[in-house]
Design a protein around this motif. Sequence first.
Motif, PDB file in Angstrom:
ATOM      1  N   PHE A  97       0.833  -1.202   0.000  1.00 14.51           N
ATOM      2  CA  PHE A  97       0.000   0.000   0.000  1.00 14.51           C
ATOM      3  C   PHE A  97       0.868   1.252   0.000  1.00 14.51           C
ATOM      4  CE2 PHE A  97      -2.852  -3.302   1.211  1.00 14.51           C
ATOM      5  CZ  PHE A  97      -4.100  -2.897   0.750  1.00 14.51           C
ATOM      6  N   ASP A  98       0.302   2.339  -0.531  1.00 14.73           N
ATOM      7  CA  ASP A  98       1.041   3.588  -0.722  1.00 14.73           C
ATOM      8  C   ASP A  98       0.857   4.578   0.417  1.00 14.73           C
ATOM      9  OD1 ASP A  98       1.914   3.078  -3.626  1.00 14.73           O
ATOM     10  OD2 ASP A  98      -0.263   2.773  -3.711  1.00 14.73           O
ATOM     11  N   PHE A  99      -0.148   4.385   1.243  1.00 11.57           N
ATOM     12  CA  PHE A  99      -0.401   5.223   2.417  1.00 11.57           C
ATOM     13  C   PHE A  99      -1.371   4.469   3.304  1.00 11.57           C
ATOM     14  CE2 PHE A  99      -3.371   6.475  -0.920  1.00 11.57           C
ATOM     15  CZ  PHE A  99      -4.596   6.538  -0.282  1.00 11.57           C
ATOM     16  N   ALA A 100      -1.650   5.025   4.473  1.00 13.72           N
ATOM     17  CA  ALA A 100      -2.624   4.431   5.391  1.00 13.72           C
ATOM     18  C   ALA A 100      -3.684   5.460   5.734  1.00 13.72           C
ATOM     19  CB  ALA A 100      -1.934   3.938   6.663  1.00 13.72           C
ATOM     20  N   VAL A 101      -4.886   4.965   6.050  1.00 15.06           N
ATOM     21  CA  VAL A 101      -5.961   5.798   6.584  1.00 15.06           C
ATOM     22  C   VAL A 101      -6.402   5.157   7.890  1.00 15.06           C
ATOM     23  CG1 VAL A 101      -8.255   6.781   6.218  1.00 15.06           C
ATOM     24  CG2 VAL A 101      -6.716   6.437   4.258  1.00 15.06           C
ATOM     25  N   ASN A 102      -6.424   5.948   8.948  1.00 17.13           N
ATOM     26  CA  ASN A 102      -6.739   5.390  10.259  1.00 17.13           C
ATOM     27  C   ASN A 102      -7.758   6.236  10.994  1.00 17.13           C
ATOM     28  OD1 ASN A 102      -6.026   5.583  13.434  1.00 17.13           O
ATOM     29  ND2 ASN A 102      -5.910   3.481  12.692  1.00 17.13           N
ATOM     30  N   GLU A 103      -8.632   5.563  11.716  1.00 17.56           N
ATOM     31  CA  GLU A 103      -9.587   6.225  12.596  1.00 17.56           C
ATOM     32  C   GLU A 103      -9.289   5.864  14.053  1.00 17.56           C
ATOM     33  OE1 GLU A 103     -13.738   6.161  10.246  1.00 17.56           O
ATOM     34  OE2 GLU A 103     -12.685   4.243  10.289  1.00 17.56           O
ATOM     35  N   GLN A 104      -9.146   6.870  14.867  1.00 17.47           N
ATOM     36  CA  GLN A 104      -9.150   6.761  16.327  1.00 17.47           C
ATOM     37  C   GLN A 104      -7.956   6.015  16.925  1.00 17.47           C
ATOM     38  OE1 GLN A 104     -13.425   5.421  16.003  1.00 17.47           O
ATOM     39  NE2 GLN A 104     -13.604   6.663  17.856  1.00 17.47           N
ATOM     40  N   CYS A 105      -6.815   6.033  16.265  1.00 16.58           N
ATOM     41  CA  CYS A 105      -5.661   5.364  16.874  1.00 16.58           C
ATOM     42  C   CYS A 105      -5.233   6.044  18.165  1.00 16.58           C
ATOM     43  CB  CYS A 105      -4.498   5.274  15.896  1.00 16.58           C
ATOM     44  SG  CYS A 105      -3.676   6.832  15.482  1.00 16.58           S
ATOM     45  N   ALA A 106      -5.441   7.343  18.289  1.00 12.36           N
ATOM     46  CA  ALA A 106      -5.075   8.034  19.528  1.00 12.36           C
ATOM     47  C   ALA A 106      -6.000   7.623  20.663  1.00 12.36           C
ATOM     48  CB  ALA A 106      -5.110   9.544  19.328  1.00 12.36           C
ATOM     49  N   GLN A 107      -7.290   7.550  20.381  1.00  7.31           N
ATOM     50  CA  GLN A 107      -8.251   7.163  21.415  1.00  7.31           C
ATOM     51  C   GLN A 107      -7.949   5.782  21.965  1.00  7.31           C
ATOM     52  OE1 GLN A 107     -12.342   7.804  20.354  1.00  7.31           O
ATOM     53  NE2 GLN A 107     -13.130   6.489  21.986  1.00  7.31           N
ATOM     54  N   TYR A 108      -7.456   4.892  21.113  1.00  9.33           N
ATOM     55  CA  TYR A 108      -7.186   3.517  21.534  1.00  9.33           C
ATOM     56  C   TYR A 108      -5.706   3.240  21.796  1.00  9.33           C
ATOM     57  CZ  TYR A 108     -12.031   2.705  20.294  1.00  9.33           C
ATOM     58  OH  TYR A 108     -13.408   2.773  20.229  1.00  9.33           O
ATOM     59  N   GLY A 109      -4.879   4.301  21.793  1.00  6.93           N
ATOM     60  CA  GLY A 109      -3.469   4.142  22.127  1.00  6.93           C
ATOM     61  C   GLY A 109      -2.690   3.299  21.132  1.00  6.93           C
ATOM     62  N   GLU A 110      -3.005   3.429  19.837  1.00  2.00           N
ATOM     63  CA  GLU A 110      -2.420   2.558  18.821  1.00  2.00           C
ATOM     64  C   GLU A 110      -1.622   3.282  17.743  1.00  2.00           C
ATOM     65  OE1 GLU A 110      -6.077  -0.734  18.912  1.00  2.00           O
ATOM     66  OE2 GLU A 110      -6.078   0.914  17.445  1.00  2.00           O
ATOM     67  N   CYS A 111      -1.458   4.589  17.841  1.00  2.00           N
ATOM     68  CA  CYS A 111      -0.869   5.338  16.727  1.00  2.00           C
ATOM     69  C   CYS A 111       0.551   4.893  16.391  1.00  2.00           C
ATOM     70  CB  CYS A 111      -0.898   6.834  17.024  1.00  2.00           C
ATOM     71  SG  CYS A 111      -2.577   7.546  17.001  1.00  2.00           S
ATOM     72  N   ALA A 112       1.305   4.459  17.381  1.00  2.00           N
ATOM     73  CA  ALA A 112       2.673   4.023  17.112  1.00  2.00           C
ATOM     74  C   ALA A 112       2.707   2.813  16.185  1.00  2.00           C
ATOM     75  CB  ALA A 112       3.396   3.714  18.416  1.00  2.00           C
ATOM     76  N   GLU A 113       1.609   2.050  16.110  1.00  2.00           N
ATOM     77  CA  GLU A 113       1.572   0.880  15.246  1.00  2.00           C
ATOM     78  C   GLU A 113       1.594   1.254  13.759  1.00  2.00           C
ATOM     79  OE1 GLU A 113      -1.322  -2.109  16.302  1.00  2.00           O
ATOM     80  OE2 GLU A 113      -1.361  -1.385  18.378  1.00  2.00           O
ATOM     81  N   LEU A 114       1.351   2.532  13.467  1.00  2.00           N
ATOM     82  CA  LEU A 114       1.369   2.999  12.085  1.00  2.00           C
ATOM     83  C   LEU A 114       2.755   3.450  11.637  1.00  2.00           C
ATOM     84  CD1 LEU A 114      -1.935   4.820  12.669  1.00  2.00           C
ATOM     85  CD2 LEU A 114      -1.657   3.310  10.692  1.00  2.00           C
ATOM     86  N   THR A 115       3.731   3.391  12.534  1.00  2.00           N
ATOM     87  CA  THR A 115       5.083   3.847  12.235  1.00  2.00           C
ATOM     88  C   THR A 115       5.701   3.207  10.999  1.00  2.00           C
ATOM     89  OG1 THR A 115       5.454   4.392  14.562  1.00  2.00           O
ATOM     90  CG2 THR A 115       7.410   4.079  13.207  1.00  2.00           C
ATOM     91  N   PRO A 116       5.455   1.922  10.697  1.00  2.00           N
ATOM     92  CA  PRO A 116       6.055   1.364   9.477  1.00  2.00           C
ATOM     93  C   PRO A 116       5.742   2.144   8.205  1.00  2.00           C
ATOM     94  CG  PRO A 116       5.263  -0.408  10.869  1.00  2.00           C
ATOM     95  CD  PRO A 116       4.793   0.871  11.498  1.00  2.00           C
ATOM     96  N   PHE A 117       4.561   2.726   8.113  1.00  2.00           N
ATOM     97  CA  PHE A 117       4.246   3.549   6.949  1.00  2.00           C
ATOM     98  C   PHE A 117       5.105   4.808   6.929  1.00  2.00           C
ATOM     99  CE2 PHE A 117       0.481   0.931   6.441  1.00  2.00           C
ATOM    100  CZ  PHE A 117       0.326   0.902   5.070  1.00  2.00           C
ATOM    101  N   ILE A 118       5.223   5.464   8.079  1.00  2.00           N
ATOM    102  CA  ILE A 118       6.030   6.680   8.145  1.00  2.00           C
ATOM    103  C   ILE A 118       7.481   6.373   7.817  1.00  2.00           C
ATOM    104  CG2 ILE A 118       6.802   8.556   9.644  1.00  2.00           C
ATOM    105  CD1 ILE A 118       3.813   8.663   8.897  1.00  2.00           C
ATOM    106  N   GLU A 119       7.998   5.287   8.364  1.00  2.00           N
ATOM    107  CA  GLU A 119       9.394   4.913   8.094  1.00  2.00           C
ATOM    108  C   GLU A 119       9.631   4.585   6.632  1.00  2.00           C
ATOM    109  OE1 GLU A 119      10.017   1.738  10.853  1.00  2.00           O
ATOM    110  OE2 GLU A 119      10.629   3.099  12.472  1.00  2.00           O
ATOM    111  N   ALA A 120       8.574   4.164   5.928  1.00  2.00           N
ATOM    112  CA  ALA A 120       8.674   3.885   4.501  1.00  2.00           C
ATOM    113  C   ALA A 120       8.448   5.131   3.651  1.00  2.00           C
ATOM    114  CB  ALA A 120       7.669   2.802   4.111  1.00  2.00           C
ATOM    115  N   GLY A 121       8.280   6.290   4.294  1.00  2.00           N
ATOM    116  CA  GLY A 121       8.046   7.534   3.570  1.00  2.00           C
ATOM    117  C   GLY A 121       6.646   7.679   3.037  1.00  2.00           C
ATOM    118  N   LYS A 122       5.681   6.991   3.675  1.00  2.00           N
ATOM    119  CA  LYS A 122       4.298   6.979   3.211  1.00  2.00           C
ATOM    120  C   LYS A 122       3.391   7.665   4.240  1.00  2.00           C
ATOM    121  CE  LYS A 122       5.138   2.613   0.776  1.00  2.00           C
ATOM    122  NZ  LYS A 122       4.712   1.217   0.574  1.00  2.00           N
TER     123      LYS A 122
END
Length: 284
Positions: A220-245
């Motif tokens: 995938f070229d990017f991610a779309v996420n709902e409510q990762c902050a509310q559920y304490g999960e935003c760090a799980e999206l780091t692989p996309f950021i590290e891939a420049g996405k």
Amino acid sequence: MGDGTPARGAGRRKALLVPLLPLLLLIGCATGTEPSGAGAAGGGGATGKPAAERWQPEPGVDWQWQLSGRLDTDVDVPVYDIDGFDQDAETVARLHREGRKVICYLSTGAWEDFRPDAEEFPASVRGRSNGWEGEWWLDIRRTDVLEPLMEARIEMCARKGFDAVEPDNMDGYLNDTGFPLTAADQLRYNRLIARIAHGHGMAVGLKNDLPQIPELVGDFDFAVNEQCAQYGECAELTPFIEAGKAVFHAEYELPVSDFCAESRRLELSSLLKKYELGVWRRTC
């Protein structure tokens, strides 16, 4: 969909989740079952653009997400995410003339009885309600039925000139769908959707489905996420950021003061929205 109606795709976290232990077992069983790199973003489809030529949104880019009400094209952001059925080619062209990239919202994992192609989905692939009026989970194992239907939907987005696709309901295996879906089923289906989008020259985003990010970040070229902050999960999206996405992120119930500091640290593209996903927004 009028103002005040729950947005299609908003608040999917309210759906029922399967217990954690069976989920972990399913994920463990799926590891290694999918061919390595299948449908990866590194390859273009037969009629699509090579990966290097597709739009690749970068971390931190600002965006607007509007799926209900009359579309307001005056929000000063470089990326719009809008409904693929409700918006026409001229709207996409107008946003392009204003220098915007445009994402096509579609549901690929749920049947919607209000869409113009609804009658093309046989009853055998429709499962339980996903909690939103007029929507039922799809049996994503039935790719013989669903692949041509999703091909037609994604082709519609390409024909209208969209730059990317946001496929929704991509985590049925985590929910009570009425079908015995596994993590392996979900990986296979999500990669299929990514391949179709790439085959039409468009970028594609992974919607939610946090447990499978390590396996799918290359597809995938990017991610779309709902409510990762509310559920304490935003760090799980780091692989996309590290891939420049980019990670396009929305919260509904937290004030911006509760999540923007972390969003900036993680380089997320974060918004506060209302559940109906109308014009209103607050940004970090």
